[in-house]
Design a protein around this motif. Structure first.
Motif, mmCIF file in Angstrom:
data_model
loop_
_atom_site.group_PDB
_atom_site.id
_atom_site.type_symbol
_atom_site.label_atom_id
_atom_site.label_comp_id
_atom_site.label_asym_id
_atom_site.label_seq_id
_atom_site.Cartn_x
_atom_site.Cartn_y
_atom_site.Cartn_z
ATOM 1 N N GLU A 144 56.546 63.744 28.659
ATOM 2 C CA GLU A 144 55.214 63.189 28.447
ATOM 3 C C GLU A 144 55.188 61.690 28.759
ATOM 4 O O GLU A 144 56.183 60.993 28.660
ATOM 5 N N LYS A 145 54.009 61.245 29.118
ATOM 6 C CA LYS A 145 53.758 59.827 29.335
ATOM 7 C C LYS A 145 53.435 59.181 27.984
ATOM 8 O O LYS A 145 53.037 59.889 27.062
ATOM 9 N N TRP A 188 52.808 65.309 11.010
ATOM 10 C CA TRP A 188 53.829 64.286 11.248
ATOM 11 C C TRP A 188 53.227 62.945 10.865
ATOM 12 O O TRP A 188 53.093 62.672 9.669
ATOM 13 N N HIS A 196 47.524 56.696 32.639
ATOM 14 C CA HIS A 196 46.967 57.588 33.662
ATOM 15 C C HIS A 196 46.256 56.807 34.769
ATOM 16 O O HIS A 196 46.410 57.102 35.950
ATOM 17 N N ALA A 205 51.852 69.607 22.821
ATOM 18 C CA ALA A 205 52.661 70.811 23.053
ATOM 19 C C ALA A 205 51.838 72.059 22.739
ATOM 20 O O ALA A 205 51.850 73.033 23.505
ATOM 21 N N SER A 263 40.925 65.740 25.604
ATOM 22 C CA SER A 263 42.079 64.910 25.964
ATOM 23 C C SER A 263 43.307 65.723 26.309
ATOM 24 O O SER A 263 44.329 65.153 26.682
ATOM 25 N N TRP A 297 50.252 57.470 14.535
ATOM 26 C CA TRP A 297 51.304 56.851 15.351
ATOM 27 C C TRP A 297 50.746 56.070 16.527
ATOM 28 O O TRP A 297 51.331 55.076 16.957
ATOM 29 N N ALA A 312 56.510 69.673 18.986
ATOM 30 C CA ALA A 312 55.547 70.782 18.911
ATOM 31 C C ALA A 312 54.264 70.309 18.244
ATOM 32 O O ALA A 312 53.702 70.987 17.397
ATOM 33 N N SER A 367 60.438 57.990 20.738
ATOM 34 C CA SER A 367 61.593 58.907 20.676
ATOM 35 C C SER A 367 62.052 59.367 22.060
ATOM 36 O O SER A 367 63.066 60.072 22.176
ATOM 37 N N ASP A 397 48.107 54.255 26.039
ATOM 38 C CA ASP A 397 47.742 55.654 25.850
ATOM 39 C C ASP A 397 46.907 56.179 27.017
ATOM 40 O O ASP A 397 47.197 57.243 27.551
ATOM 41 N N ASP A 440 61.331 70.517 16.435
ATOM 42 C CA ASP A 440 60.304 69.610 15.910
ATOM 43 C C ASP A 440 60.690 69.266 14.475
ATOM 44 O O ASP A 440 61.328 70.069 13.772
ATOM 45 N N PRO A 453 56.204 61.516 20.528
ATOM 46 C CA PRO A 453 55.663 60.176 20.781
ATOM 47 C C PRO A 453 56.660 59.273 21.532
ATOM 48 O O PRO A 453 57.872 59.495 21.503
ATOM 49 N N PRO A 454 56.127 58.233 22.188
ATOM 50 C CA PRO A 454 56.933 57.432 23.123
ATOM 51 C C PRO A 454 58.228 56.851 22.548
ATOM 52 O O PRO A 454 59.242 56.781 23.245
#
Ligand SMILES: NC(=O)c1ccc[n+]([C@@H]2O[C@H](COP(=O)([O-])OP(=O)(O)OC[C@H]3O[C@@H](n4cnc5c(N)ncnc54)[C@H](O)[C@@H]3O)[C@@H](O)[C@H]2O)c1
Length: 326
Positions: A101-102, A169, A191, A16, A286, A173, A12, A83, A187, A41, A80-81
């Motif tokens: 998510e990417k 958090w 895309h 999110a 973004s 990161w 979250a 996890s 990042d 979260d 984040p990636p």
């Protein structure tokens, strides 16, 4: 009307709160399709923030507890990636479909394990490749046939710094390789690589120069130059967090003309020269929240149809392979 699909948000943080929840809750078609029933979260303030956006949503301090308690159809992974693998294995193990998510993960081996977990479980997987649905990119794809067979492409993304993560958090990161898996290549490159694949196909070779040029405090690259060499077409992608001005530029050169995209518009020079302006610009923010709605609808329609086609998962694995080669 069909029974609503029951979804849970895992994570979250910023995307999110600014990207996913506003669409799940705000888009009329998605509201008819989906009920977001729960969220997990690690950060209590972010659970509070998401509850304000999704009244009545049940909150959990970890994904394991959420999945033990809730009856779900799918999970929407917004963490984040590093996890993603653990969360995908947990959810896919329970037969839950995944909107994720990417980038797929922070390492190639973790991404491959995600692919195995999804295939083993036979669940539907949709990576958040929402740039496929940006109005600008849809316009580009509609115009590209005018320039004939493309043999050269350039794509330049200039940013001043990495975006900060959520303050509740770990805001840094994106520049910690253990959490992100890399810098701007991971990042933003994610895309660009699937966008280019959709018009140029897959490259035979990938060459790259990857450096930390300006942001010495980053433990990841702030700049990457990548050359993708496919049969008959070469693409040069340059990405930087070390620019002095935020900007996007791309150029496709074909046998019958060329198409150039800038922050404000698209120019096609082919049989005739035409210019198209882009309200809102190419890179105003973004989150691109509104680009998610059509992707979310594609996902929910796939879930309704039981469409387990592997294309979207393969696309996410392709992106991770290119990043890892670079
Ligand atoms: N598709 C896009 O255009 C786009 C844009 C921004 C971010 N993203 C992606 O979204 C993901 C999240 O990015 P963000 O900007 O929202 O990060 P963020 O730092 O703003 O938020 C991350 C959130 O995840 C939570 N979290 C971390 N580990 C967790 C776990 N194991 N279980 C539950 N919650 C956990 C944190 O508490 C935090 O609230 C990343 O993969 C990022 O690449 C994609």
């Amino acid at each position: 009307m069909a029974v609503k699909l029951r979804g849970a948000l895992l994570g979250a943080g910023n995307i999110a709160l600014r990207g996913h929840a506003p669409q799940w809750m705000g888009d009329a078609r998605l509201r008819d399709e989906v009920e977001m029933v729960a969220v997990a979260d690690l950060s209590p303030p972010n659970l509070e923030a998401i509850r304000a956006l999704c009244p009545g949503i049940r909150t959990y301090a970890c994904a394991e507890d959420l999945m033990a308690q809730e009856r779900l159809d799918f999970c929407d992974i917004c963490t984040p990636p590093s996890s993603h693998l653990e969360l995908v294995e947990l959810a896919a193990g329970k037969g839950l479909h995944l909107f994720c998510e990417k980038p797929l993960s922070h390492t190639l081996s973790a991404a491959l394990r995600i692919g195995q977990a999804v295939r083993r479980a036979g669940v539907i997987f949709q990576p958040c490749h929402q740039y496929h649905y940006s109005p600008q990119w849809l316009m580009v794809k509609g115009l590209l046939p005018r320039i004939g067979r493309i043999y050269l492409a350039e794509y330049r993304v200039q940013r001043l710094a990495a975006n900060e993560g959520n303050p509740h958090w770990d805001p840094r990161w994106r520049t910690d390789p253990d959490l992100s898996g890399g810098g701007i290549l991971v990042d933003h490159g994610a895309h660009i690589f699937y966008q280019l694949r959709s018009v140029l196909g897959e490259p035979r070779t990938v060459q790259a120069t990857v450096r930390t040029l300006f942001h010495r405090g980053y433990e990841v690259e702030d700049t990457a130059f990548v050359t993708l060499d496919a049969i008959g077409v070469v693409a040069q992608v340059s990405l930087t967090w070390a620019a002095r001005q935020r900007e996007i530029y791309f150029r496709f050169v074909g046998e019958q003309g060329e198409l150039v995209g800038t922050e404000t518009g698209i120019r096609v020079q082919a049989a005739a020269t035409e210019e198209f302006t882009l309200p809102g610009g190419m890179s105003a923010n973004s989150s691109h929240s509104e680009w998610y709605a059509p992707l979310m609808l594609e996902f929910t329609e796939r879930v309704r149809r039981g469409d387990r086609s592997q294309g979207p998962l393969d696309e996410a694995l392709y992106v991770t392979r290119v990043i890892s080669l670079a």
